[in-house]
Write an enzyme that holds these catalytic residues in place. Structure first.
Site, PDB file in Angstrom:
ATOM      1  N   ARG A 143    -115.775 -68.163  23.307  1.00 20.93           N
ATOM      2  CA  ARG A 143    -114.716 -68.091  24.331  1.00 20.93           C
ATOM      3  C   ARG A 143    -114.622 -69.409  25.082  1.00 20.93           C
ATOM      4  O   ARG A 143    -113.527 -69.895  25.361  1.00 20.93           O
ATOM      5  CB  ARG A 143    -114.976 -66.941  25.301  1.00 20.93           C
ATOM      6  N   CYS A 199    -116.560 -67.052  35.091  1.00 22.29           N
ATOM      7  CA  CYS A 199    -116.535 -66.319  33.816  1.00 22.29           C
ATOM      8  C   CYS A 199    -115.087 -65.937  33.557  1.00 22.29           C
ATOM      9  O   CYS A 199    -114.192 -66.756  33.748  1.00 22.29           O
ATOM     10  CB  CYS A 199    -117.449 -65.099  33.886  1.00 22.29           C
TER      11      CYS A 199
END
Length: 271
Positions: free
Chosen positions: A173, A231
């Site tokens: 990611r 995040c």
């Protein structure tokens, strides 16, 4: 202290020194935490919904800061009292419990710990559970925002350039190879990657402070260098902020909006 293990918590409860217990079981996708709570929880624990009660409504960012007055009402209803210790726990991965820990600390309540290993560790140790839903006496906590440092998008960009901004998502990611949740892939330019899974052992318990410190040093973190974390939406990054606290970096900042906030402005660069 930031963490409490199962034997210590069980002893506190047995000695009638019971902290306020909050059940934070939550999953980004999967079973509803309230349903798990109904099937069994620590005696006296009150369920708190991370999405609906500890965070504001999505936008921008999927888990923004809660309204202080609303949060105060939630915490008082759960029995949180000024100065009285609170223990938060989740299913075992530590993520929602860490966000609850962070939120309480941000709100000015310092006496809060995370049950290391969560509900899974409690069950594995043969400790009792119940399906009885408690009716706690109303608490008297006063929410005073600002107990922990917060980053906005500009602050995150500045930290990535001048300090250490840790992207705690999985490496694919971070690299922008996959993005299963948000509509845009990539990361904040200058951020370094250290997945939150590196902070815990396979059973979900946090690693020793020295082991955590070594991993943070590998990102370029040193004494005097400012540090923060982000995040996807500020839940997993709170877990990293907790890990940083375990190493003594109580100045670590959280970009609450995280990637889900960063990408709402198309003028912001993406790496």
């Amino acid at each position: 202290m930031t963490l409490v293990d199962v034997p210590a918590l069980a002893a506190e409860i047995a000695d009638q020194k019971k902290p306020t217990l909050l059940d934070l079981r939550w999953h980004l996708s999967g079973p509803v935490g309230r349903d798990e709570y109904a099937k069994g929880h620590l005696p006296g624990a009150v369920f708190v919904d991370l999405d609906k009660e500890l965070c504001g409504a999505p936008g921008p960012g999927r888990h923004p800061l809660p309204d202080p007055d609303t949060l105060q009402g939630v915490l008082r209803a759960a029995g949180v009292r000024t100065g009285h210790p609170v223990v938060v726990y989740d299913a075992g991965d530590g993520l929602p419990a860490a966000r609850a820990w962070w939120t309480l600390r941000w709100a000015g309540h310092e006496a809060v710990r995370v049950l290391d290993g969560g509900y899974a560790a409690w069950i594995a140790a043969g400790q009792p559970v119940t399906t009885e839903v408690p009716a706690p006496a109303p608490g008297d906590i006063t929410v005073r925002p600002g107990g922990l440092p917060v980053l906005d998008a500009d602050g995150a960009a500045a930290l990535a350039a001048e300090g250490v901004l840790i992207d705690v998502r999985a490496a694919p990611r971070y690299r922008g190879e996959v993005e299963p949740i948000d509509p845009v892939a990539g990361h904040i330019p200058g951020a370094v990657n250290l997945p939150a899974t590196d902070h815990v052992d396979p059973d979900g318990r946090f690693r020793a402070a020295d082991a955590l410190r070594s991993r943070f040093v590998e990102t370029g973190l040193a004494d005097g260098v400012p540090v923060g974390a982000y995040c996807g939406s500020g839940v997993t990054a709170a877990h990293t902020v907790l890990a940083l606290h375990l190493t003594g970096r109580t100045d670590a900042a959280l970009y609450v909006g995280s990637w889900s906030d960063w990408i709402t402005d198309p003028s912001r660069p993406i790496a």
